[in-house]
Design a protein around this motif. Structure first.
Motif, PDB file in Angstrom:
ATOM      1  N   GLU A 167       7.152  15.713  -6.303  1.00 16.09           N
ATOM      2  CA  GLU A 167       8.088  15.359  -7.360  1.00 16.09           C
ATOM      3  C   GLU A 167       9.293  14.619  -6.797  1.00 16.09           C
ATOM      4  OE1 GLU A 167       7.172  19.119 -10.399  1.00 16.09           O
ATOM      5  OE2 GLU A 167       9.106  18.983  -9.350  1.00 16.09           O
ATOM      6  N   GLY A 168       9.946  13.848  -7.664  1.00 20.57           N
ATOM      7  CA  GLY A 168      11.141  13.127  -7.281  1.00 20.57           C
ATOM      8  C   GLY A 168      10.848  11.925  -6.407  1.00 20.57           C
ATOM      9  N   ALA A 169      11.924  11.245  -5.993  1.00 18.58           N
ATOM     10  CA  ALA A 169      11.755  10.058  -5.148  1.00 18.58           C
ATOM     11  C   ALA A 169      11.116  10.421  -3.813  1.00 18.58           C
ATOM     12  CB  ALA A 169      13.112   9.387  -4.930  1.00 18.58           C
ATOM     13  N   LEU A 170      11.501  11.564  -3.255  1.00 18.04           N
ATOM     14  CA  LEU A 170      10.895  11.978  -1.985  1.00 18.04           C
ATOM     15  C   LEU A 170       9.408  12.259  -2.164  1.00 18.04           C
ATOM     16  CD1 LEU A 170      13.649  14.382  -0.579  1.00 18.04           C
ATOM     17  CD2 LEU A 170      13.194  12.007   0.077  1.00 18.04           C
ATOM     18  N   GLY A 171       9.049  12.847  -3.297  1.00 12.49           N
ATOM     19  CA  GLY A 171       7.635  13.104  -3.576  1.00 12.49           C
ATOM     20  C   GLY A 171       6.841  11.824  -3.718  1.00 12.49           C
ATOM     21  N   MET A 172       7.439  10.808  -4.339  1.00 11.06           N
ATOM     22  CA  MET A 172       6.748   9.522  -4.469  1.00 11.06           C
ATOM     23  C   MET A 172       6.574   8.851  -3.116  1.00 11.06           C
ATOM     24  SD  MET A 172       8.002   7.759  -8.037  1.00 11.06           S
ATOM     25  CE  MET A 172       9.751   8.019  -7.811  1.00 11.06           C
ATOM     26  N   LEU A 173       7.584   8.961  -2.253  1.00 10.77           N
ATOM     27  CA  LEU A 173       7.452   8.402  -0.907  1.00 10.77           C
ATOM     28  C   LEU A 173       6.371   9.122  -0.117  1.00 10.77           C
ATOM     29  CD1 LEU A 173      11.179   7.814   0.099  1.00 10.77           C
ATOM     30  CD2 LEU A 173       9.446   6.063  -0.353  1.00 10.77           C
ATOM     31  N   LEU A 174       6.253  10.430  -0.322  1.00  7.62           N
ATOM     32  CA  LEU A 174       5.183  11.181   0.341  1.00  7.62           C
ATOM     33  C   LEU A 174       3.822  10.752  -0.191  1.00  7.62           C
ATOM     34  CD1 LEU A 174       4.454  13.364   2.364  1.00  7.62           C
ATOM     35  CD2 LEU A 174       4.801  15.072   0.559  1.00  7.62           C
ATOM     36  N   THR A 175       3.717  10.543  -1.496  1.00  8.74           N
ATOM     37  CA  THR A 175       2.479  10.019  -2.075  1.00  8.74           C
ATOM     38  C   THR A 175       2.135   8.658  -1.485  1.00  8.74           C
ATOM     39  OG1 THR A 175       2.810  11.209  -4.161  1.00  8.74           O
ATOM     40  CG2 THR A 175       1.367   9.276  -4.228  1.00  8.74           C
ATOM     41  N   LEU A 176       3.163   7.846  -1.294  1.00  9.43           N
ATOM     42  CA  LEU A 176       2.953   6.498  -0.766  1.00  9.43           C
ATOM     43  C   LEU A 176       2.417   6.533   0.662  1.00  9.43           C
ATOM     44  CD1 LEU A 176       3.207   3.438  -0.916  1.00  9.43           C
ATOM     45  CD2 LEU A 176       5.648   3.665  -0.385  1.00  9.43           C
ATOM     46  N   ILE A 177       3.018   7.322   1.530  1.00 10.92           N
ATOM     47  CA  ILE A 177       2.535   7.330   2.914  1.00 10.92           C
ATOM     48  C   ILE A 177       1.154   7.957   2.990  1.00 10.92           C
ATOM     49  CG2 ILE A 177       3.733   9.491   3.472  1.00 10.92           C
ATOM     50  CD1 ILE A 177       2.912   6.509   5.820  1.00 10.92           C
ATOM     51  N   GLU A 178       0.848   8.932   2.154  1.00  8.66           N
ATOM     52  CA  GLU A 178      -0.502   9.497   2.127  1.00  8.66           C
ATOM     53  C   GLU A 178      -1.519   8.454   1.692  1.00  8.66           C
ATOM     54  OE1 GLU A 178       0.722  14.158   1.150  1.00  8.66           O
ATOM     55  OE2 GLU A 178      -0.015  12.844  -0.435  1.00  8.66           O
ATOM     56  N   THR A 232       8.020  -2.744  -1.847  1.00 14.97           N
ATOM     57  CA  THR A 232       6.709  -3.300  -2.160  1.00 14.97           C
ATOM     58  C   THR A 232       5.651  -2.710  -1.235  1.00 14.97           C
ATOM     59  OG1 THR A 232       6.895  -5.139  -0.600  1.00 14.97           O
ATOM     60  CG2 THR A 232       7.807  -5.479  -2.824  1.00 14.97           C
ATOM     61  N   THR A 233       4.380  -2.881  -1.626  1.00 13.21           N
ATOM     62  CA  THR A 233       3.295  -2.372  -0.794  1.00 13.21           C
ATOM     63  C   THR A 233       3.280  -3.061   0.565  1.00 13.21           C
ATOM     64  OG1 THR A 233       1.988  -1.964  -2.784  1.00 13.21           O
ATOM     65  CG2 THR A 233       0.816  -1.944  -0.691  1.00 13.21           C
ATOM     66  N   ALA A 234       3.492  -4.365   0.582  1.00 13.81           N
ATOM     67  CA  ALA A 234       3.506  -5.091   1.857  1.00 13.81           C
ATOM     68  C   ALA A 234       4.605  -4.568   2.768  1.00 13.81           C
ATOM     69  CB  ALA A 234       3.686  -6.584   1.600  1.00 13.81           C
ATOM     70  N   GLU A 235       5.781  -4.343   2.198  1.00 13.10           N
ATOM     71  CA  GLU A 235       6.884  -3.840   3.011  1.00 13.10           C
ATOM     72  C   GLU A 235       6.605  -2.414   3.476  1.00 13.10           C
ATOM     73  OE1 GLU A 235      11.754  -3.502   2.876  1.00 13.10           O
ATOM     74  OE2 GLU A 235      10.635  -3.632   1.010  1.00 13.10           O
ATOM     75  N   ALA A 236       6.037  -1.596   2.591  1.00 11.33           N
ATOM     76  CA  ALA A 236       5.718  -0.209   2.954  1.00 11.33           C
ATOM     77  C   ALA A 236       4.697  -0.169   4.088  1.00 11.33           C
ATOM     78  CB  ALA A 236       5.191   0.546   1.736  1.00 11.33           C
ATOM     79  N   ALA A 237       3.695  -1.035   4.022  1.00 14.48           N
ATOM     80  CA  ALA A 237       2.699  -1.081   5.089  1.00 14.48           C
ATOM     81  C   ALA A 237       3.337  -1.484   6.410  1.00 14.48           C
ATOM     82  CB  ALA A 237       1.579  -2.049   4.720  1.00 14.48           C
ATOM     83  N   GLU A 283      -2.073   6.094   4.597  1.00 13.92           N
ATOM     84  CA  GLU A 283      -2.900   6.724   5.625  1.00 13.92           C
ATOM     85  C   GLU A 283      -4.383   6.556   5.321  1.00 13.92           C
ATOM     86  OE1 GLU A 283       0.378  10.239   6.613  1.00 13.92           O
ATOM     87  OE2 GLU A 283      -1.468  10.690   5.508  1.00 13.92           O
ATOM     88  N   ARG A 284      -4.733   6.545   4.058  1.00 13.05           N
ATOM     89  CA  ARG A 284      -6.142   6.461   3.661  1.00 13.05           C
ATOM     90  C   ARG A 284      -6.570   5.055   3.244  1.00 13.05           C
ATOM     91  NH1 ARG A 284      -8.488  11.386   3.087  1.00 13.05           N
ATOM     92  NH2 ARG A 284      -7.101  13.192   3.275  1.00 13.05           N
ATOM     93  N   GLY A 285      -5.643   4.128   3.271  1.00  7.83           N
ATOM     94  CA  GLY A 285      -5.991   2.777   2.833  1.00  7.83           C
ATOM     95  C   GLY A 285      -6.239   2.698   1.344  1.00  7.83           C
ATOM     96  N   ALA A 286      -5.605   3.571   0.565  1.00  7.02           N
ATOM     97  CA  ALA A 286      -5.755   3.577  -0.893  1.00  7.02           C
ATOM     98  C   ALA A 286      -4.741   2.601  -1.479  1.00  7.02           C
ATOM     99  CB  ALA A 286      -5.557   4.985  -1.437  1.00  7.02           C
ATOM    100  N   TRP A 287      -5.087   1.317  -1.434  1.00 11.15           N
ATOM    101  CA  TRP A 287      -4.133   0.281  -1.806  1.00 11.15           C
ATOM    102  C   TRP A 287      -3.759   0.332  -3.279  1.00 11.15           C
ATOM    103  CZ3 TRP A 287      -2.010  -1.243   2.360  1.00 11.15           C
ATOM    104  CH2 TRP A 287      -2.749  -1.397   3.541  1.00 11.15           C
ATOM    105  N   ASP A 288      -4.685   0.737  -4.144  1.00  6.68           N
ATOM    106  CA  ASP A 288      -4.360   0.816  -5.571  1.00  6.68           C
ATOM    107  C   ASP A 288      -3.296   1.873  -5.821  1.00  6.68           C
ATOM    108  OD1 ASP A 288      -6.134   2.777  -4.777  1.00  6.68           O
ATOM    109  OD2 ASP A 288      -7.222   2.831  -6.679  1.00  6.68           O
ATOM    110  N   VAL A 289      -3.424   3.026  -5.164  1.00  7.06           N
ATOM    111  CA  VAL A 289      -2.402   4.075  -5.303  1.00  7.06           C
ATOM    112  C   VAL A 289      -1.080   3.602  -4.723  1.00  7.06           C
ATOM    113  CG1 VAL A 289      -1.773   6.438  -4.665  1.00  7.06           C
ATOM    114  CG2 VAL A 289      -4.145   5.894  -5.252  1.00  7.06           C
ATOM    115  N   ALA A 290      -1.129   2.925  -3.590  1.00  3.82           N
ATOM    116  CA  ALA A 290       0.098   2.406  -2.982  1.00  3.82           C
ATOM    117  C   ALA A 290       0.792   1.414  -3.905  1.00  3.82           C
ATOM    118  CB  ALA A 290      -0.223   1.759  -1.637  1.00  3.82           C
TER     119      ALA A 290
END
Length: 465
Positions: free
Chosen positions: A401-412, A433-438, A415-422
């Motif tokens: 939950e929250g912004a920290l929870g979304m960032l955790l979802t993003l790094i997970e 952006t996804t490119a910047e996050a990667a 890690e799995r190459g789930a680009w649609d989720v990212a």
């Protein structure tokens, strides 16, 4: 935010900028190449390589990236861009310092399309760093076999990827493959033991794809598999194969609880003296930081003063994940994963509006403790209670939950190459952006893999017994 602005901001945080190429001479054809990194472990449970999940997107094709993501041909040749130009951009990206540092000295496994293998530019890749995986959809004919033989003569190595059954394509490729990667979940259970036995008898290395539970790992291990790809090591586990830690857990927790306040040097000294292993690590850490200044730390009190409580706290948090054997930091999969998550979240939260030092500290803690149940087992809630984490951090770890929870979802997802989720998560985290996050994930991976004793390592030095 423009690409130039993002690059400038990235350099301020130790980034080298996005991996990109301008194709066709026009800015609107800027072509991004970015990667997700998935660990491969050997039979000792140590890192032995990474698979790089590749994503290629052009500015003009960005809006259609989600719908095209499942099409391998479109990934290799985005709209309006030639296959040769895409291959050139990919090879430049693979040879970048960001990728080299993120691999922490390990080899990279990359999906090799037919177009990539047949392009002369592929010969510029160093064979000691890259291994080609042959995907199920690759068209196998005499031309491709001849090319594989030629590249094999240049010391390139090949993996047959996502094997679930034996067919003509598999039979044609097998003589030239060093390794066979078997999809555990899609291979018929009755076929798996026989397939593994025959391939081992033929001298092939076996990689188990999809080892996300300890049961899957143990099945593959007992069948003689050599490599394991999946996140089983990041799940709670007890028994004979449970992970050993480098210092008593209660000692680390007591130290963390003390550091959560504002301890005096005398209090820290008294707590550390109860734990010789922690003293040893702290002395190494202090001297690693002090050597650059020409200092030699010889007492525990000097070590505490030289290192500082902030760095000691981060070191202790990460030490929770260190393997109990004499394992180099860059070979320890759980420590690498936790450190990369923590550093990624710290860097990524800085891209969000109104984020300051407190938010960065909370983000780091969220990342570093998101895997704590893999060390302690039992209830995640009880462990988080002991650590006395704040409610936003707990909500992020327990419920995303929250912004920290979304960032955790993003790094997970990365890690799995789930680009649609990212992509979906980044929409809620704009302007990130996804490119910047990667790119941030690569930067975090490089930070986590620092092997040298360096004053610039920010407290993450080699951890050994």
């Amino acid at each position: 935010m423009t690409t130039t602005a993002v690059q400038q901001e990235g350099r301020a945080h130790g980034l080298s900028g996005f991996t990109e190429a301008t194709l066709g001479g026009t800015p609107e054809n800027t072509h991004h190449v970015y990667f997700a990194r998935q660990p491969l472990l050997n039979r000792d449970g140590m890192l032995c390589g990474f698979e790089l999940k590749i994503q290629q997107v052009t500015a003009t094709a960005q809006a259609n990236a989600d719908s095209d993501a499942s099409d391998a041909a479109d990934r290799e040749s985005p709209a309006g861009v030639s296959a040769q130009a895409c291959i050139g951009a990919l090879i430049r990206a693979l040879m970048s310092s960001d990728v080299r540092l993120a691999l922490t000295g390990h080899r990279a496994y990359i999906d090799a399309t037919r177009e990539l293998l047949l392009d002369e530019a592929v010969k510029t890749l160093p064979p000691e760093r890259f291994i080609f995986e042959l995907p199920p959809e690759i068209n196998v004919d005499d031309e491709l076999i001849a090319r594989i033989i030629a590249l094999h003569g240049r010391r390139f190595r090949f993996v047959i990827d996502h094997v679930t059954q034996v067919d003509d394509r598999f039979a044609r490729l097998l003589p030239y493959a060093e390794t066979v990667k078997i999809d555990l979940r899609r291979t018929p259970p009755a076929l798996l033991p026989k397939l593994a036995s025959v391939l081992k008898s033929a001298g092939k290395m076996l990689t188990a794809l999809g080892t996300d539970t300890h049961e899957e790992f143990e099945t593959a291990f007992n069948l003689g598999f050599d490599r394991f790809q999946g996140y089983f090591f990041a799940r709670p586990h007890t028994g004979e194969t449970a992970r050993r830690v480098s210092a008593p857990r209660h000692a680390l927790l007591n130290l963390l609880q003390l550091l959560a306040g504002e301890p005096t040097v005398a209090q820290l000294e008294a707590e550390l003296k109860l734990n010789p292993v922690l003293v040893m690590h702290l002395m190494r850490l202090a001297n690693a930081s002090g050597l650059a200044l020409g200092l030699r730390v010889t007492t525990l009190r000097d070590a505490i003063n030289a290192t500082g409580t902030d760095k000691i706290a981060r070191w202790t948090q990460l030490l929770l994940y260190a393997d109990g054997r004499k394992v180099a930091l860059e070979d320890d999969p759980l420590l690498q994963l936790a450190a990369t998550r923590a550093r990624f979240m710290e860097l990524a939260v800085a891209r969000l509006p109104d984020a300051g030092r407190d938010e960065a500290d909370a983000a780091f803690l969220t990342g570093v403790f998101s895997l704590v149940d893999a060390v302690f087992g039992g209830s995640l809630e009880n462990t988080l209670n002991v650590l006395m984490l704040t409610r936003p951090i707990r909500d992020a770890i327990e419920r995303h939950e929250g912004a920290l929870g979304m960032l955790l979802t993003l790094i997970e997802a990365l890690e799995r190459g789930a680009w649609d989720v990212a992509d979906q998560t980044c929409q809620a985290l704009a302007p990130l952006t996804t490119a910047e996050a990667a790119q941030l994930a690569l930067t975090a991976a490089a930070w986590a893999g620092i092997a040298e004793h360096s004053a610039d390592a920010e407290g993450l030095e080699r951890i050994e017994d």
